[in-house]
Design an enzyme around this catalytic site. Sequence first.
Site, PDB file in Angstrom:
ATOM      1  N   ASP A 106      40.595  43.100  29.759  1.00  0.00           N
ATOM      2  CA  ASP A 106      41.787  43.943  29.883  1.00  0.00           C
ATOM      3  C   ASP A 106      42.102  44.250  31.351  1.00  0.00           C
ATOM      4  OD1 ASP A 106      39.646  45.562  30.425  1.00  0.00           O
ATOM      5  OD2 ASP A 106      39.932  46.884  28.711  1.00  0.00           O
ATOM      6  N   LYS A 157      32.706  56.862  40.152  1.00  0.00           N
ATOM      7  CA  LYS A 157      33.860  57.764  40.251  1.00  0.00           C
ATOM      8  C   LYS A 157      33.573  58.947  41.189  1.00  0.00           C
ATOM      9  CE  LYS A 157      35.824  56.341  35.863  1.00  0.00           C
ATOM     10  NZ  LYS A 157      36.380  56.691  34.566  1.00  0.00           N
ATOM     11  N   ASP A 217      43.195  47.143  37.243  1.00  0.00           N
ATOM     12  CA  ASP A 217      42.536  47.589  36.009  1.00  0.00           C
ATOM     13  C   ASP A 217      43.528  47.781  34.860  1.00  0.00           C
ATOM     14  OD1 ASP A 217      40.547  48.688  34.283  1.00  0.00           O
ATOM     15  OD2 ASP A 217      41.288  50.673  34.787  1.00  0.00           O
TER      16      ASP A 217
END
Length: 828
Positions: A106, A157, A217
């Site tokens: 994806d 993150k 992304d």
Amino acid sequence: MKAVIMAGGEGTRLRPLTSNQPKPMLPMANIPMMEHVVNLLRTHGFEDIVVTVAFMANAIRTYFGDGSEFGVRMVYATESTPLGTAGSVRNAMDELDERFLVISGDVLTDIDLGKVVDFHDGHDALATLALKAVENPLEFGIVITNEDGSIERFLEKPTWGQVFSDTINTGIYVLEPEIFDFIPEGQPVDFSGESFPAALAAGKGLYGYVCEGYWEDVGTLEAYLSSHQDILDRKVQVDIEGFPLSPGVWVGKGAEIDPSVTLTGPAVIGDNCVVGPGAHLGAYVTLGRNVRIGDNAVVERSVVHDNTYLGSGVRIEGSVLGRGSDLRQGVRCEEGVVLGDECFVGAHAEISAGVKIYPFKTVEAGAIVNSSIVWESRGARSLFGRDGVRGLANVDISPELAVRLSMAWASTLEKGATVTSSRDTSRAARVLKRAIMVGCNAAGVNVDDLEAATVPVTRFQITSSTSTAGVTVRLDPSDPQSVVLRFFDEEGIDIDEATQRKIERLYHREDFRRVLAREIGDLGFPPRTLEHYTAALIDSVDLSAAKSAGLKLVLDYSFGTASFVMPTLLAKLEAEVLVVNPYANTANVLAFDRQAAAARVAELVRASGAHLGAVLDPGGEFVDIVDDLGHTLSHDEALLVLVTLVTESVPGARIALPVAASGAAEKICQDAGAEIVWTKLSASSLMDVARSQKVTLAASQSGGFIFPKFLPAFDGAATLVNLIALLTSTGRKLSELVAAMPPVRIAHQSVHTPWDQKGMLMRTLVERSQGRELVLVDGVKVLEDDGWALVLPDPEEPVTHVWAEAPSAAQAESRAQEYATRLEQLLH
């Protein structure tokens, strides 16, 4: 060397687009994201692919199959429970006994995978991670490397205070099978958060390779739109289907773009799209396959998925519209609007910036939507409207719907029953009628097919044969792109609301009767139906005076199926007839203008000295009448004339009229001693009264007249024959009757009314009209000394109608406006 595509993600941040499809199947320039990944792998020599699947796995399996269609070999590993990035690959370990590459299904990328493999080969690594420098690394895992590329540490993150590098983990890895030593079996494990740090702590060689090329992304709706812009700007090298119409504009097979369309590149227009006159397609527009865009629509910076319909005047800016959505005339979607699959947005609705509407929701016509619609919905739209099941051909009313609807209808009838079917001459009606017949036969019901026939002939066949019901399919007179499916009961009358609701329940539940092979229904073609219809109509009217009157008539058949009926009927009148548009032709029906046709007939009446002119509608139900002076009667004038003739000719006549009919008709009946039966405005209500209450004449306000002695339904041919008989038997000229009719002054207003406030509006209006004379047959009719006002909620739209009659046009308009203002005050 094998590759693993991780395709198990749900893509929650991309909802509502991923509410009913997996993220890897989300189209990018009309090709699923994962197909772009497969193409990239094949280009770099990866032909053996293992796909890890979880969420809606069948959608991926069904599309890709064994991969042979895409030039690769594919097998699948299914997660029964979420296992994380590393756990999902561990689940496919049996297929991975040598070095392999891992990539997400994806992402949108054109990274050179060969260079990543070459780097891995040159560094004796357990794992090589493809890294990419990005401007904002906060949403990604940062990888910090030494000068030789060896990985020093991972940061998942991070905050800005922890951003010591701008190289992020792309999720593309080259791995040795020993990596499985750091992935526990059967539990959720993440590569960058657990497996890689564990391998690094064990002293294994982990390297990062900073890649050139494009990588995105596509994790958010904003990224989904911007990625499309990057594709169209060719910042990423992926396949775009279609041929280049001009620099930056790709057009698929079978697409039809009107020459007047303004098309600004870059843009992608998918296979079989239709873009109507005057439309504007701005930069960065992507249209999926089979998208239809109406006249003067505007679409800019938006992605429109397959099979979506955009009506005329629609304006879409910076939005994403899911598969099979249906946006009607004048709808506006502002920046950031996202519609899930199969949403319906009514005419002139406005959806404000940033609103998300989840799949299968309905937005009312005229609504202004300021907040997202996730769970709440007005529910599925009612299938049946005023005249039957109406919708755009091959958009709302598809062959699939027709089959399912006819199976639901046939399931309400006895097994082995017979129904009558008919259509107009259009291709749309032909294909849908065939689908209906298939559904009926599958449910064990026989079909007598009249093929192309008028609506009255269809009704007559039902009543004069063994049929217990009937159906006809026709183009919508008000919109040639739409069709109407009309269902009739055993007496040839449109089915009542109770039957409609029963059919709808069966349809939505898919609770159809499916019979054994030997019980499947049969198909027949009844002979001589037109002869029987003509004979019965002639027998119902005394034409002795008409045959000796030497009549001259001018008739227009509107290119419709009335041309099959009228020749035999006119032969019985012994009249001299000039016929215009005397043959059935669908192409001409689509462009037919009844007002212009009536004007043409009026000219011919004046030029030929004819006694009467008429335009029959293509379905044979309605008629526009022209008098002997070439004046085209309004619907109100026609109503008053026929009421006058019938009440004068039939002592004690009973006349059925809709409650919004002019007070002049009421006075004519009173003066003649005739009785009025007030009905609802709907055609079905008028026909039901005509059937059940022994009336002499029933008249609508739209050119439809019923002579129940012959058939308790609208019939243009019967209206014409009865009018001729009444005129010739009384010796009256039509122009003299028209001149004697009082003027009709009726005005109309409409007030936008949310569905949930219609009941409140009517209740309050009744309460505030206490002490006044009311008629509550249909809506609230308030009687005034010199006229009346009628307030009636629309059954299909979020609108309340106001009609008012007064001595002058100005007074009628003022009265209608007064009541409309009252309603608006009640709503606010």
